[in-house]
Design an enzyme around this catalytic site. Structure first.
Site, PDB file in Angstrom:
ATOM      1  N   ASN A 106     -34.908  29.711  56.824  1.00 24.99           N
ATOM      2  CA  ASN A 106     -33.818  30.224  57.657  1.00 24.99           C
ATOM      3  C   ASN A 106     -32.835  29.131  58.074  1.00 24.99           C
ATOM      4  O   ASN A 106     -31.692  29.428  58.413  1.00 24.99           O
ATOM      5  CB  ASN A 106     -34.437  30.902  58.891  1.00 24.99           C
ATOM      6  CG  ASN A 106     -33.408  31.209  59.954  1.00 24.99           C
ATOM      7  OD1 ASN A 106     -32.651  32.181  59.852  1.00 24.99           O
ATOM      8  ND2 ASN A 106     -33.357  30.376  60.997  1.00 24.99           N
ATOM      9  N   TYR A 173     -20.400  26.544  51.964  1.00 21.77           N
ATOM     10  CA  TYR A 173     -21.368  27.538  52.464  1.00 21.77           C
ATOM     11  C   TYR A 173     -21.598  28.636  51.410  1.00 21.77           C
ATOM     12  O   TYR A 173     -22.728  28.985  51.091  1.00 21.77           O
ATOM     13  CB  TYR A 173     -20.825  28.136  53.765  1.00 21.77           C
ATOM     14  CG  TYR A 173     -21.768  29.066  54.491  1.00 21.77           C
ATOM     15  CD1 TYR A 173     -22.839  28.572  55.228  1.00 21.77           C
ATOM     16  CD2 TYR A 173     -21.593  30.445  54.459  1.00 21.77           C
ATOM     17  CE1 TYR A 173     -23.701  29.421  55.910  1.00 21.77           C
ATOM     18  CE2 TYR A 173     -22.441  31.297  55.134  1.00 21.77           C
ATOM     19  CZ  TYR A 173     -23.492  30.786  55.871  1.00 21.77           C
ATOM     20  OH  TYR A 173     -24.339  31.641  56.542  1.00 21.77           O
ATOM     21  N   LYS A 177     -25.023  29.470  49.352  1.00 24.87           N
ATOM     22  CA  LYS A 177     -25.717  30.761  49.500  1.00 24.87           C
ATOM     23  C   LYS A 177     -25.791  31.505  48.159  1.00 24.87           C
ATOM     24  O   LYS A 177     -26.799  32.145  47.858  1.00 24.87           O
ATOM     25  CB  LYS A 177     -25.032  31.613  50.573  1.00 24.87           C
ATOM     26  CG  LYS A 177     -25.100  31.011  51.990  1.00 24.87           C
ATOM     27  CD  LYS A 177     -26.536  30.908  52.523  1.00 24.87           C
ATOM     28  CE  LYS A 177     -26.587  30.492  53.982  1.00 24.87           C
ATOM     29  NZ  LYS A 177     -27.955  30.413  54.523  1.00 24.87           N
TER      30      LYS A 177
HETATM   31  N1  LIG Z   1     -25.200  34.354  62.185  1.00 23.54           N
HETATM   32  C1  LIG Z   1     -24.690  34.912  61.105  1.00 23.54           C
HETATM   33  O1  LIG Z   1     -23.678  35.625  61.167  1.00 23.54           O
HETATM   34  C2  LIG Z   1     -25.369  34.719  59.763  1.00 23.54           C
HETATM   35  C3  LIG Z   1     -25.053  35.604  58.741  1.00 23.54           C
HETATM   36  C4  LIG Z   1     -25.640  35.447  57.503  1.00 23.54           C
HETATM   37  C5  LIG Z   1     -26.545  34.440  57.296  1.00 23.54           C
HETATM   38  N2  LIG Z   1     -26.848  33.573  58.297  1.00 23.54           N
HETATM   39  C6  LIG Z   1     -27.829  32.533  58.012  1.00 23.54           C
HETATM   40  O2  LIG Z   1     -28.934  32.717  58.864  1.00 23.54           O
HETATM   41  C7  LIG Z   1     -29.556  31.465  59.112  1.00 23.54           C
HETATM   42  C8  LIG Z   1     -29.703  31.259  60.612  1.00 23.54           C
HETATM   43  O3  LIG Z   1     -28.425  31.190  61.190  1.00 23.54           O
HETATM   44  P1  LIG Z   1     -28.116  31.469  62.737  1.00 23.54           P
HETATM   45  O4  LIG Z   1     -26.891  32.296  62.775  1.00 23.54           O
HETATM   46  O5  LIG Z   1     -29.346  31.925  63.438  1.00 23.54           O
HETATM   47  O6  LIG Z   1     -27.647  30.021  63.203  1.00 23.54           O
HETATM   48  P2  LIG Z   1     -28.317  28.912  64.125  1.00 23.54           P
HETATM   49  O7  LIG Z   1     -27.342  27.801  64.144  1.00 23.54           O
HETATM   50  O8  LIG Z   1     -28.769  29.500  65.412  1.00 23.54           O
HETATM   51  O9  LIG Z   1     -29.616  28.507  63.290  1.00 23.54           O
HETATM   52  C9  LIG Z   1     -29.616  27.556  62.277  1.00 23.54           C
HETATM   53  C10 LIG Z   1     -30.735  26.585  62.569  1.00 23.54           C
HETATM   54  O10 LIG Z   1     -30.860  25.666  61.475  1.00 23.54           O
HETATM   55  C11 LIG Z   1     -31.217  24.416  62.039  1.00 23.54           C
HETATM   56  N3  LIG Z   1     -30.933  23.325  61.130  1.00 23.54           N
HETATM   57  C12 LIG Z   1     -29.726  22.790  60.803  1.00 23.54           C
HETATM   58  N4  LIG Z   1     -29.893  21.751  59.987  1.00 23.54           N
HETATM   59  C13 LIG Z   1     -31.226  21.605  59.776  1.00 23.54           C
HETATM   60  C14 LIG Z   1     -32.008  20.709  59.001  1.00 23.54           C
HETATM   61  N5  LIG Z   1     -31.443  19.710  58.299  1.00 23.54           N
HETATM   62  N6  LIG Z   1     -33.357  20.856  59.016  1.00 23.54           N
HETATM   63  C15 LIG Z   1     -33.933  21.846  59.746  1.00 23.54           C
HETATM   64  N7  LIG Z   1     -33.236  22.731  60.486  1.00 23.54           N
HETATM   65  C16 LIG Z   1     -31.897  22.609  60.487  1.00 23.54           C
HETATM   66  C17 LIG Z   1     -30.399  24.323  63.331  1.00 23.54           C
HETATM   67  O11 LIG Z   1     -30.948  23.366  64.220  1.00 23.54           O
HETATM   68  C18 LIG Z   1     -30.498  25.751  63.844  1.00 23.54           C
HETATM   69  O12 LIG Z   1     -31.569  25.939  64.732  1.00 23.54           O
HETATM   70  C19 LIG Z   1     -28.689  30.412  58.426  1.00 23.54           C
HETATM   71  O13 LIG Z   1     -29.242  30.103  57.168  1.00 23.54           O
HETATM   72  C20 LIG Z   1     -27.355  31.118  58.269  1.00 23.54           C
HETATM   73  O14 LIG Z   1     -26.603  30.600  57.195  1.00 23.54           O
HETATM   74  C21 LIG Z   1     -26.288  33.699  59.545  1.00 23.54           C
END
Ligand SMILES: NC(=O)c1ccc[n+]([C@@H]2O[C@H](COP(=O)([O-])OP(=O)(O)OC[C@H]3O[C@@H](n4cnc5c(N)ncnc54)[C@H](O)[C@@H]3O)[C@@H](O)[C@H]2O)c1
Length: 277
Positions: A106, A173, A177
């Site tokens: 994630n 990004y 993905k």
């Molecule tokens: N929020 C959205 O709209 C959305 C939509 C589609 C996909 N996503 C994907 O869902 C996932 C979670 O996103 P989110 O929205 O909860 O964001 P978020 O920023 O809350 O979570 C991302 C997490 O990844 C961690 N992270 C970053 N770099 C890291 C590394 N090098 N090693 C370990 N951890 C690391 C961060 O500390 C953070 O806790 C991501 O992969 C994001 O691309 C999010």
């Protein structure tokens, strides 16, 4: 409801209160799994600034909240780009819980936004490093453990709508993905004979900390107020609202369950109909 009693799950990037990772960890724990949350634990240079990544204090708060489910929960620092740290996280999981059944990739970086002509190599590398190389490294070492212990396993990666469609200011990004989908398909072929399924989940917008940051960024870039931007988003989604953390968490719990044992190599949209292919 999926029963994951006796299963051990590791969720990367699960150290933030509003994040998808925490919601996923919570959902897996409520289905009976013991859970490891692995996250960065500290800011790390300009690509991983304070306020946009999980720090140890927040990870520990998240772990404490998850323990209210009655399950055992461990919070571990791990930079998914670092193979040594990845191996150590898997070793520690097995030392604490005896096995690893479910990996949820994630962790992701979605705040380094710029047009292609302005994208700096160090930002491109940070995004690809977490979102694609991190998925590879975690999958490699989790799969080795699952193969060694026997009995199959589940590997689930949180991709994005940006794994299916292009978005401006997000070439790194989007490339990362889209890459995750190709990786998922190849790994599914190789790991199928071991009873390990490999799937991706593709959410549309979810208002996590990252999601809020993106809303601010895109509304400014389009010259709209935040409310105008959000209204346009709601109008283009057939089900009339953006995603919620639990929408994605529910699909992950299903893919992690025995009921999903004939599904592999898929990239499943969770987008209220916004993304259909
Ligand atoms: N929020 C959205 O709209 C959305 C939509 C589609 C996909 N996503 C994907 O869902 C996932 C979670 O996103 P989110 O929205 O909860 O964001 P978020 O920023 O809350 O979570 C991302 C997490 O990844 C961690 N992270 C970053 N770099 C890291 C590394 N090098 N090693 C370990 N951890 C690391 C961060 O500390 C953070 O806790 C991501 O992969 C994001 O691309 C999010």
């Amino acid at each position: 409801m999926s029963d994951l009693t006796g299963k051990v799950a590791l969720v990367t990037g699960a150290g933030r209160h509003r994040g998808l990772g925490k919601a996923i960890a919570q959902r897996l724990a409520s289905a009976g799994a013991e859970v490891v949350i692995a996250d960065l634990g500290r800011p790390l240079g300009p690509q991983f600034p304070s306020g946009l990544v999980a720090e140890t204090a927040e990870m520990e708060e998240v772990a404490a909240e998850l323990r209210q489910s009655g399950r055992r929960v461990l919070a571990l620092p791990c930079d998914v780009r670092d193979e040594g740290q990845v191996e150590a996280a898997i070793r520690r999981t097995v030392a604490e819980f005896g096995r690893l059944d479910i990996l949820v990739n994630n962790a992701g970086v979605g705040y380094l936004m710029a047009q292609v002509t302005e994208t700096r190599l160090e930002d491109w590398s940070a995004v690809l490093g977490v979102n694609l190389t991190g998925v590879f490294l975690m999958t490699k070492h989790a799969a080795r453990q699952m193969i060694a212990q026997g009995g199959g396993g589940r590997i689930i990666t949180i991709a994005s709508q940006a794994a299916k469609s292009g978005f401006p200011y997000a070439s790194a990004y989007t490339a990362s993905k889209h890459g995750v989908i190709g990786f998922t398909r190849s790994a599914a072929i190789e790991l199928g004979p071991h009873g390990i399924t490999v799937n991706a989940v593709c959410p549309n917008h979810v208002t996590t900390d990252l999601g809020s940051w993106q809303n601010q960024f895109f509304s400014r870039a389009l010259g709209q107020t935040l409310e105008e931007y959000l209204e346009a988003m709601r109008r283009r989604i057939p089900l009339g609202r953006p995603g919620r953390q639990e929408d994605t968490a529910n699909v992950v719990a299903f893919l992690a369950s025995d009921e999903a044992n004939y599904i592999t190599g898929e990239a499943i949209n969770v987008s209220g109909g916004e993304e259909m292919h």
